[in-house]
Write a protein that holds these residues in place. Structure first.
Motif, PDB file in Angstrom:
ATOM      1  N   LEU A  54     -62.013  13.955 -35.773  1.00 44.02           N
ATOM      2  CA  LEU A  54     -62.437  13.397 -36.832  1.00 44.02           C
ATOM      3  C   LEU A  54     -62.142  14.176 -38.331  1.00 44.02           C
ATOM      4  O   LEU A  54     -62.218  13.583 -39.323  1.00 44.02           O
ATOM      5  CB  LEU A  54     -64.179  13.548 -36.750  1.00 44.02           C
ATOM      6  CG  LEU A  54     -65.121  12.532 -37.579  1.00 44.02           C
ATOM      7  CD1 LEU A  54     -64.687  11.137 -37.399  1.00 44.02           C
ATOM      8  CD2 LEU A  54     -66.474  12.930 -37.381  1.00 44.02           C
ATOM      9  N   ASN A  55     -61.824  15.485 -37.998  1.00 40.41           N
ATOM     10  CA  ASN A  55     -61.785  16.322 -39.133  1.00 40.41           C
ATOM     11  C   ASN A  55     -60.233  16.939 -39.620  1.00 40.41           C
ATOM     12  O   ASN A  55     -59.925  17.335 -40.726  1.00 40.41           O
ATOM     13  CB  ASN A  55     -62.636  17.325 -39.322  1.00 40.41           C
ATOM     14  CG  ASN A  55     -64.105  16.666 -39.492  1.00 40.41           C
ATOM     15  OD1 ASN A  55     -64.479  16.195 -40.404  1.00 40.41           O
ATOM     16  ND2 ASN A  55     -64.788  16.982 -38.524  1.00 40.41           N
ATOM     17  N   GLU A  56     -59.515  16.867 -38.364  1.00 39.64           N
ATOM     18  CA  GLU A  56     -57.914  17.490 -38.569  1.00 39.64           C
ATOM     19  C   GLU A  56     -56.979  16.433 -38.361  1.00 39.64           C
ATOM     20  O   GLU A  56     -57.190  15.041 -38.068  1.00 39.64           O
ATOM     21  CB  GLU A  56     -58.242  18.470 -37.514  1.00 39.64           C
ATOM     22  CG  GLU A  56     -59.109  19.610 -37.406  1.00 39.64           C
ATOM     23  CD  GLU A  56     -58.923  20.922 -36.568  1.00 39.64           C
ATOM     24  OE1 GLU A  56     -57.680  20.905 -36.097  1.00 39.64           O
ATOM     25  OE2 GLU A  56     -59.656  21.558 -36.475  1.00 39.64           O
ATOM     26  N   GLU A  57     -55.805  16.821 -38.900  1.00 38.48           N
ATOM     27  CA  GLU A  57     -55.093  15.844 -38.857  1.00 38.48           C
ATOM     28  C   GLU A  57     -53.872  16.115 -37.734  1.00 38.48           C
ATOM     29  O   GLU A  57     -53.759  17.159 -37.014  1.00 38.48           O
ATOM     30  CB  GLU A  57     -54.119  16.137 -40.086  1.00 38.48           C
ATOM     31  CG  GLU A  57     -53.396  17.578 -40.402  1.00 38.48           C
ATOM     32  CD  GLU A  57     -52.427  17.733 -41.544  1.00 38.48           C
ATOM     33  OE1 GLU A  57     -51.482  18.647 -41.515  1.00 38.48           O
ATOM     34  OE2 GLU A  57     -52.370  16.882 -42.291  1.00 38.48           O
TER      35      GLU A  57
ATOM     36  N   SER B  44     -56.399  10.681 -35.465  1.00 32.65           N
ATOM     37  CA  SER B  44     -57.372  11.026 -36.356  1.00 32.65           C
ATOM     38  C   SER B  44     -56.952  10.296 -37.500  1.00 32.65           C
ATOM     39  O   SER B  44     -55.671   9.948 -37.757  1.00 32.65           O
ATOM     40  CB  SER B  44     -57.054  12.609 -36.787  1.00 32.65           C
ATOM     41  OG  SER B  44     -55.732  13.137 -36.893  1.00 32.65           O
TER      42      SER B  44
ATOM     43  N   ASP C 167     -65.213  16.049 -32.909  1.00 30.87           N
ATOM     44  CA  ASP C 167     -65.126  16.861 -34.293  1.00 30.87           C
ATOM     45  C   ASP C 167     -63.801  17.211 -34.689  1.00 30.87           C
ATOM     46  O   ASP C 167     -63.439  16.855 -35.913  1.00 30.87           O
ATOM     47  CB  ASP C 167     -66.088  18.083 -34.158  1.00 30.87           C
ATOM     48  CG  ASP C 167     -65.992  18.695 -35.593  1.00 30.87           C
ATOM     49  OD1 ASP C 167     -66.731  18.137 -36.618  1.00 30.87           O
ATOM     50  OD2 ASP C 167     -65.436  19.691 -35.824  1.00 30.87           O
TER      51      ASP C 167
ATOM     52  N   LYS D 295     -56.051  11.463 -40.669  1.00 35.70           N
ATOM     53  CA  LYS D 295     -54.985  12.010 -41.346  1.00 35.70           C
ATOM     54  C   LYS D 295     -53.588  12.184 -40.686  1.00 35.70           C
ATOM     55  O   LYS D 295     -52.863  12.776 -41.291  1.00 35.70           O
ATOM     56  CB  LYS D 295     -55.536  13.302 -41.716  1.00 35.70           C
ATOM     57  CG  LYS D 295     -56.748  13.476 -42.428  1.00 35.70           C
ATOM     58  CD  LYS D 295     -57.425  15.040 -42.697  1.00 35.70           C
ATOM     59  CE  LYS D 295     -58.746  14.850 -43.147  1.00 35.70           C
ATOM     60  NZ  LYS D 295     -59.260  16.545 -43.547  1.00 35.70           N
TER      61      LYS D 295
END
Length: 257
Positions: free
Chosen positions: A85-88, A225, A82, A227
């Motif tokens: 998947l969601n942070e840089e 990731s 997670d 980002k």
């Protein structure tokens, strides 16, 4: 003093200032990098308070090659996944490259070999010639790992024919105690956990179905990731290529396999 000497001195001072700024920027970028993994022996695992394992040593070799220092944090896979998947600026390993994940991450490359399969206990004599034959059985999985995601994508259902755990060792225990019929796992992890439990894989584990289509390539990966800047990803790709060329990667594999 000649004019051109004064000009040269100013240029030299300017160059040093630019170099200092670049160095500071590089260190700032390194400080922002997060590295996450899970307990997946013998690839990544905590021993004596230190994270080690085949994949971990490869990642550490790449970090050394590219001149980056960053701590590695081990946590349950679903949490690590997670975060990546969601942070840089997040590096995750050891991650299986599947069609489902292909566009979710920026892939660096393979860092360790792996082969996925369904396993059972000896004496069960389960007839499983294709994946559909496994639907009537209870299968041990790990929350959000590649094996679980693969089976879910094939129509298997959590709570119906999939029993999800947070730790890989729980799944061998379930299989051994007869709480599940099958266990989806990569080969090295299955063999390692069986031996850690004091059992011989040759007498306590049966590979009933290989799953060569589970991953896009034959191995576990390191990935960033989405980002994360492309320049960072490319830097690590080149670092991995370098340790493959200079023999470091092969030396690490030989140590663990």
């Amino acid at each position: 003093m000649r004019p051109f000497s004064i000009a040269a001195r100013h240029l030299r001072q300017l160059g040093l200032a630019v170099l200092a700024l670049c160095t500071l920027a590089a260190h700032a970028g390194n400080a922002d990098l997060r590295i996450v993994t899970e307990e997946l022996p013998p690839y990544n695992m905590t021993q004596g308070g230190q994270i080690t394992g085949l994949s971990t040593e490869v990642v550490q070799a790449v970090l050394k090659e590219v001149g980056v220092q960053a701590p590695i944090k081990s946590m349950p896979w679903a949490r690590a996944y997670d975060i990546a998947l969601n942070e840089e600026n997040v590096l995750i390993y050891s991650i299986t490259r599947t069609p489902q994940r292909e566009k979710l991450f920026k892939w660096v490359g393979v860092i360790a070999p792996t082969h996925w399969a369904l396993y059972s206990r000896p004496g069960r004599n389960l007839v499983i010639r294709q994946l559909d034959d496994a639907r009537k059985f209870q299968i041990a999985t790990v929350n959000e790992d590649a094996g679980e995601q693969y089976l879910v994508s094939k129509g298997f259902v959590l709570g119906k024919n999939l029993q999800s755990s947070n730790k890989y060792e729980f799944n061998y225990e379930k299989l051994k105690l007869g709480r599940v019929d099958l266990w989806i796992s990569n080969e090295l992890n299955a063999l390692y956990l069986t031996r850690q439990a004091g059992d011989n894989p040759e007498t306590h584990l049966v590979r009933v179905l290989s799953l060569p289509d589970l991953a896009n390539d034959d191995g576990l990966n390191m990935a960033f990731s989405s980002k994360t800047p492309d320049a960072t990803v490319e830097r690590f790709r080149k670092g991995l290529e370098t340790i493959r060329r200079n023999g470091t990667y092969d030396a690490i594999k030989k140590k663990w396999l």
